[in-house]
Design a protein around this motif. Structure first.
Motif, PDB file in Angstrom:
ATOM      1  N   LEU A 150       0.832  -1.207   0.000  1.00 48.51           N
ATOM      2  CA  LEU A 150       0.000   0.000   0.000  1.00 48.51           C
ATOM      3  C   LEU A 150       0.869   1.260   0.000  1.00 48.51           C
ATOM      4  CD1 LEU A 150      -2.768  -1.002   2.585  1.00 48.51           C
ATOM      5  CD2 LEU A 150      -2.662  -1.463   0.131  1.00 48.51           C
ATOM      6  N   TYR A 151       1.931   1.239   0.791  1.00 51.01           N
ATOM      7  CA  TYR A 151       2.830   2.400   0.816  1.00 51.01           C
ATOM      8  C   TYR A 151       3.517   2.599  -0.529  1.00 51.01           C
ATOM      9  CZ  TYR A 151       2.340   3.553   5.753  1.00 51.01           C
ATOM     10  OH  TYR A 151       1.830   3.977   6.959  1.00 51.01           O
ATOM     11  N   LEU A 152       3.803   1.516  -1.231  1.00 47.14           N
ATOM     12  CA  LEU A 152       4.382   1.650  -2.569  1.00 47.14           C
ATOM     13  C   LEU A 152       3.404   2.340  -3.525  1.00 47.14           C
ATOM     14  CD1 LEU A 152       6.158  -1.809  -2.953  1.00 47.14           C
ATOM     15  CD2 LEU A 152       7.257   0.427  -2.833  1.00 47.14           C
ATOM     16  N   LYS A 153       2.113   2.080  -3.331  1.00 47.00           N
ATOM     17  CA  LYS A 153       1.103   2.690  -4.201  1.00 47.00           C
ATOM     18  C   LYS A 153       0.929   4.180  -3.935  1.00 47.00           C
ATOM     19  CE  LYS A 153      -1.618  -1.540  -4.839  1.00 47.00           C
ATOM     20  NZ  LYS A 153      -2.892  -2.241  -4.542  1.00 47.00           N
ATOM     21  N   ILE A 154       1.163   4.608  -2.700  1.00 46.16           N
ATOM     22  CA  ILE A 154       0.929   6.020  -2.354  1.00 46.16           C
ATOM     23  C   ILE A 154       2.231   6.790  -2.148  1.00 46.16           C
ATOM     24  CG2 ILE A 154      -1.285   5.422  -1.294  1.00 46.16           C
ATOM     25  CD1 ILE A 154       0.035   5.816   1.455  1.00 46.16           C
TER      26      ILE A 154
ATOM     27  N   GLU B 245      11.977  -0.860  -4.809  1.00 50.03           N
ATOM     28  CA  GLU B 245      11.266  -0.741  -6.075  1.00 50.03           C
ATOM     29  C   GLU B 245      10.153  -1.789  -6.107  1.00 50.03           C
ATOM     30  OE1 GLU B 245      11.724   1.562  -8.331  1.00 50.03           O
ATOM     31  OE2 GLU B 245      13.383   2.460  -7.215  1.00 50.03           O
ATOM     32  N   GLU B 246       9.018  -1.437  -6.723  1.00 55.45           N
ATOM     33  CA  GLU B 246       7.849  -2.320  -6.694  1.00 55.45           C
ATOM     34  C   GLU B 246       8.127  -3.676  -7.352  1.00 55.45           C
ATOM     35  OE1 GLU B 246       3.029  -2.106  -7.417  1.00 55.45           O
ATOM     36  OE2 GLU B 246       4.328  -0.597  -8.326  1.00 55.45           O
ATOM     37  N   GLU B 247       8.859  -3.680  -8.468  1.00 51.12           N
ATOM     38  CA  GLU B 247       9.138  -4.938  -9.157  1.00 51.12           C
ATOM     39  C   GLU B 247       9.963  -5.874  -8.284  1.00 51.12           C
ATOM     40  OE1 GLU B 247       9.536  -8.117 -11.618  1.00 51.12           O
ATOM     41  OE2 GLU B 247       8.052  -6.495 -11.667  1.00 51.12           O
TER      42      GLU B 247
ATOM     43  N   LEU C 119       9.004  -9.493  -6.705  1.00 44.95           N
ATOM     44  CA  LEU C 119       9.815 -10.653  -7.068  1.00 44.95           C
ATOM     45  C   LEU C 119      10.265 -11.424  -5.841  1.00 44.95           C
ATOM     46  CD1 LEU C 119      11.068 -12.197  -9.430  1.00 44.95           C
ATOM     47  CD2 LEU C 119      13.076 -10.728  -9.250  1.00 44.95           C
ATOM     48  N   ARG C 120      10.474 -10.729  -4.704  1.00 41.80           N
ATOM     49  CA  ARG C 120      10.928 -11.431  -3.509  1.00 41.80           C
ATOM     50  C   ARG C 120       9.778 -12.119  -2.769  1.00 41.80           C
ATOM     51  NH1 ARG C 120       7.368  -9.552  -0.345  1.00 41.80           N
ATOM     52  NH2 ARG C 120       8.246 -10.937   1.168  1.00 41.80           N
ATOM     53  N   SER C 121       8.556 -11.976  -3.248  1.00 40.85           N
ATOM     54  CA  SER C 121       7.423 -12.647  -2.612  1.00 40.85           C
ATOM     55  C   SER C 121       7.625 -14.155  -2.687  1.00 40.85           C
ATOM     56  CB  SER C 121       6.111 -12.257  -3.288  1.00 40.85           C
ATOM     57  OG  SER C 121       6.050 -12.793  -4.598  1.00 40.85           O
TER      58      SER C 121
ATOM     59  N   LEU D  68      20.291  -7.939  -6.361  1.00 38.32           N
ATOM     60  CA  LEU D  68      18.907  -7.482  -6.163  1.00 38.32           C
ATOM     61  C   LEU D  68      18.773  -5.965  -6.294  1.00 38.32           C
ATOM     62  CD1 LEU D  68      17.677  -9.621  -3.109  1.00 38.32           C
ATOM     63  CD2 LEU D  68      17.579 -10.170  -5.549  1.00 38.32           C
ATOM     64  N   LYS D  69      19.862  -5.255  -5.984  1.00 32.60           N
ATOM     65  CA  LYS D  69      19.807  -3.786  -5.939  1.00 32.60           C
ATOM     66  C   LYS D  69      18.641  -3.313  -5.058  1.00 32.60           C
ATOM     67  CE  LYS D  69      22.144  -2.870 -10.329  1.00 32.60           C
ATOM     68  NZ  LYS D  69      22.722  -4.225 -10.433  1.00 32.60           N
ATOM     69  N   TRP D  70      18.567  -3.932  -3.897  1.00 38.35           N
ATOM     70  CA  TRP D  70      17.474  -3.649  -2.966  1.00 38.35           C
ATOM     71  C   TRP D  70      17.613  -2.257  -2.378  1.00 38.35           C
ATOM     72  CZ3 TRP D  70      13.160  -6.410  -2.010  1.00 38.35           C
ATOM     73  CH2 TRP D  70      12.371  -6.004  -0.928  1.00 38.35           C
ATOM     74  N   ARG D  71      16.508  -1.563  -2.286  1.00 32.01           N
ATOM     75  CA  ARG D  71      16.480  -0.222  -1.692  1.00 32.01           C
ATOM     76  C   ARG D  71      15.693  -0.288  -0.387  1.00 32.01           C
ATOM     77  NH1 ARG D  71      13.213   4.597  -1.898  1.00 32.01           N
ATOM     78  NH2 ARG D  71      14.500   6.505  -2.019  1.00 32.01           N
ATOM     79  N   GLY D  72      16.353   0.081   0.705  1.00 31.75           N
ATOM     80  CA  GLY D  72      15.671   0.095   1.981  1.00 31.75           C
ATOM     81  C   GLY D  72      16.096  -1.047   2.885  1.00 31.75           C
ATOM     82  N   PRO D  73      15.402  -1.177   4.030  1.00 31.08           N
ATOM     83  CA  PRO D  73      15.736  -2.243   4.978  1.00 31.08           C
ATOM     84  C   PRO D  73      15.162  -3.581   4.526  1.00 31.08           C
ATOM     85  CG  PRO D  73      13.898  -0.952   5.805  1.00 31.08           C
ATOM     86  CD  PRO D  73      14.357  -0.279   4.549  1.00 31.08           C
ATOM     87  N   CYS D  74      15.790  -4.651   4.982  1.00 32.00           N
ATOM     88  CA  CYS D  74      15.268  -5.988   4.710  1.00 32.00           C
ATOM     89  C   CYS D  74      15.914  -6.970   5.678  1.00 32.00           C
ATOM     90  CB  CYS D  74      15.542  -6.416   3.266  1.00 32.00           C
ATOM     91  SG  CYS D  74      17.287  -6.587   2.856  1.00 32.00           S
ATOM     92  N   GLU D  75      15.374  -8.163   5.685  1.00 32.24           N
ATOM     93  CA  GLU D  75      15.962  -9.271   6.431  1.00 32.24           C
ATOM     94  C   GLU D  75      16.188 -10.421   5.466  1.00 32.24           C
ATOM     95  OE1 GLU D  75      15.013 -12.013  10.394  1.00 32.24           O
ATOM     96  OE2 GLU D  75      13.374 -11.365   9.099  1.00 32.24           O
ATOM     97  N   PHE D  76      17.421 -10.876   5.359  1.00 32.21           N
ATOM     98  CA  PHE D  76      17.756 -12.055   4.581  1.00 32.21           C
ATOM     99  C   PHE D  76      17.777 -13.258   5.519  1.00 32.21           C
ATOM    100  CE2 PHE D  76      20.538  -9.415   1.466  1.00 32.21           C
ATOM    101  CZ  PHE D  76      19.406  -9.021   0.773  1.00 32.21           C
ATOM    102  N   GLU D  77      17.072 -14.312   5.138  1.00 35.37           N
ATOM    103  CA  GLU D  77      17.197 -15.583   5.836  1.00 35.37           C
ATOM    104  C   GLU D  77      18.086 -16.476   4.983  1.00 35.37           C
ATOM    105  OE1 GLU D  77      13.434 -17.211   7.002  1.00 35.37           O
ATOM    106  OE2 GLU D  77      12.710 -15.291   7.774  1.00 35.37           O
ATOM    107  N   VAL D  78      19.205 -16.887   5.559  1.00 31.77           N
ATOM    108  CA  VAL D  78      20.249 -17.602   4.813  1.00 31.77           C
ATOM    109  C   VAL D  78      20.468 -18.971   5.443  1.00 31.77           C
ATOM    110  CG1 VAL D  78      22.659 -17.574   4.058  1.00 31.77           C
ATOM    111  CG2 VAL D  78      21.357 -15.424   4.181  1.00 31.77           C
ATOM    112  N   MET D  79      20.561 -19.990   4.609  1.00 30.21           N
ATOM    113  CA  MET D  79      20.858 -21.336   5.076  1.00 30.21           C
ATOM    114  C   MET D  79      22.235 -21.750   4.583  1.00 30.21           C
ATOM    115  SD  MET D  79      19.567 -23.794   6.912  1.00 30.21           S
ATOM    116  CE  MET D  79      17.767 -23.642   6.853  1.00 30.21           C
TER     117      MET D  79
END
Length: 364
Positions: A99-103, A118-120, A124-126, A258-269
């Protein structure tokens, strides 16, 4: 050092055995040594503990649930902004980020800054599309979305059991047989909808990494930890920062792709037999344990605020290995009036101006 006078909105104030990240993000901002403004809590439930905890939120406003759509969210933010102008908003819940991406543009036109992916890349990470990261050169387990229970029975042709069965938004379980996978399919689809995601099970050691990307492939900061205590839902109740040069390089490589923008959490095995690293999940916001990063020397939440404001933030180069966090439960006592204000008026305003004088405001 001159403190920055800002009004920062933060969501995710639930602080139960499955806590939202909001309280940890707010604690990080307040301990930056550079923040001198106010925190506006954006709560979904008047019983969210973070809305009442002393020293967390100066003001709290109830927000429409994400299921009510982007327009209702924007309308609520406009009302809050007209009463107490916001400088930055840090959304911390998966369900509200789309929703925040839309507004985002509308917020920018109002002078409210965010730092979102970025929205794409967000899509994609879903979980349903996660296996597509392989095409970008990211090492992820084999996986597929499933929308029909009959397809689950045929998994033995493609996968070796056990497999992971994941809801499209939350929850993941190990299935040791097709019959168990079918049972989990119905359980997760009834709770989170379709599709349900089947993922190859990678035996090994799991690590979690809180990270902040600059959107250009650069890593502003990252702190890895290993869970030491878990709740019944598998959430971290204790963890410790670890040293693993191979994993740190893997995280930098993933961020670059990924060129990720912003915070995130990576779960790595880290695979038990081969030592190979797999990215098993990307959560598109700060994790609830992100305050550990502050203890380890990287205040990523405050860095995200500065990046949202368009400032240059030099990358963090190190973190303190062996920093431990433990959660605990404690009872706080509050007057009924606080809860009543939130439930009847949808807000709890305790704003204090620079002279320390309380001011009265209208209703948002």
């Amino acid at each position: 050092m001159k403190r920055r006078v800002l009004n920062i909105g933060v969501s995710g104030l639930n602080a139960t055995d499955n806590p939202g990240p909001g309280v940890a993000v707010i604690r990080s901002i307040r301990e930056s040594g550079e923040f001198g403004g106010i925190i506006t809590g954006l709560a979904y439930n008047p019983l969210d503990p973070g809305a009442h905890m002393r020293g967390i939120c100066d003001n709290v406003f109830l927000m429409p649930y994400p299921s009510q759509g982007a327009e209702n969210l924007l309308e609520r933010i406009r009302a809050i902004h007209s009463m107490l102008p916001l400088d930055v908003i840090i959304p911390t819940l998966d369900s509200e980020l789309s929703l925040y991406l839309k507004i985002d543009r509308e917020l920018a036109s109002m002078g409210i800054h965010t730092y979102l992916p970025e929205e794409e890349m967000f899509n994609l990470r879903s979980k349903a599309r996660f296996h597509g990261l392989r095409d970008m050169g990211v090492n992820v387990p084999k996986g597929k979305p499933v929308s029909d229970a009959s397809a689950v029975y045929g998994l033995e042709k493609e996968y070796t059991f056990p497999v992971m069965v994941k809801g499209q938004f939350y929850e993941a379980f190990i299935a040791y047989s097709p019959m168990e996978a079918v049972s989990l399919f119905f359980r997760l689809s009834s709770k989170w909808g379709l599709p349900v995601v089947i993922q190859e099970f990678i035996p090994g050691t799991e690590y979690d990494v809180v990270a902040l990307g600059d959107g250009k492939g650069g890593l502003v900061g990252a702190v890895p930890m290993k869970k030491m205590q878990l709740t019944d839902q598998g959430k971290a109740w204790g963890g410790i920062t670890i040293a693993d040069d191979g994993m740190n390089e893997f995280v930098r490589s993933v961020m670059g792709k990924l060129k990720w923008r912003g915070p995130c959490e990576f779960e790595v095995m880290k695979a038990r037999h081969s030592g190979e690293y797999y990215l098993i999940e990307v959560n598109p916001r700060f994790p609830a344990w992100c305050y550990l990063a502050v203890g380890a020397g990287q205040n990523l939440a405050w860095a995200a605020v500065r990046l949202a404001l368009g400032e240059e933030v030099p990358p963090f180069s190190t973190y303190q290995v062996g920093t431990l966090f433990l959660r605990h439960s404690v009872e706080h006592i509050y007057p009924l009036s606080q809860y009543r204000h939130l439930t009847t008026e949808g807000q709890l305003v305790r704003i204090v101006d620079e002279e320390g004088t309380k001011r009265r405001h209208g209703k948002a």
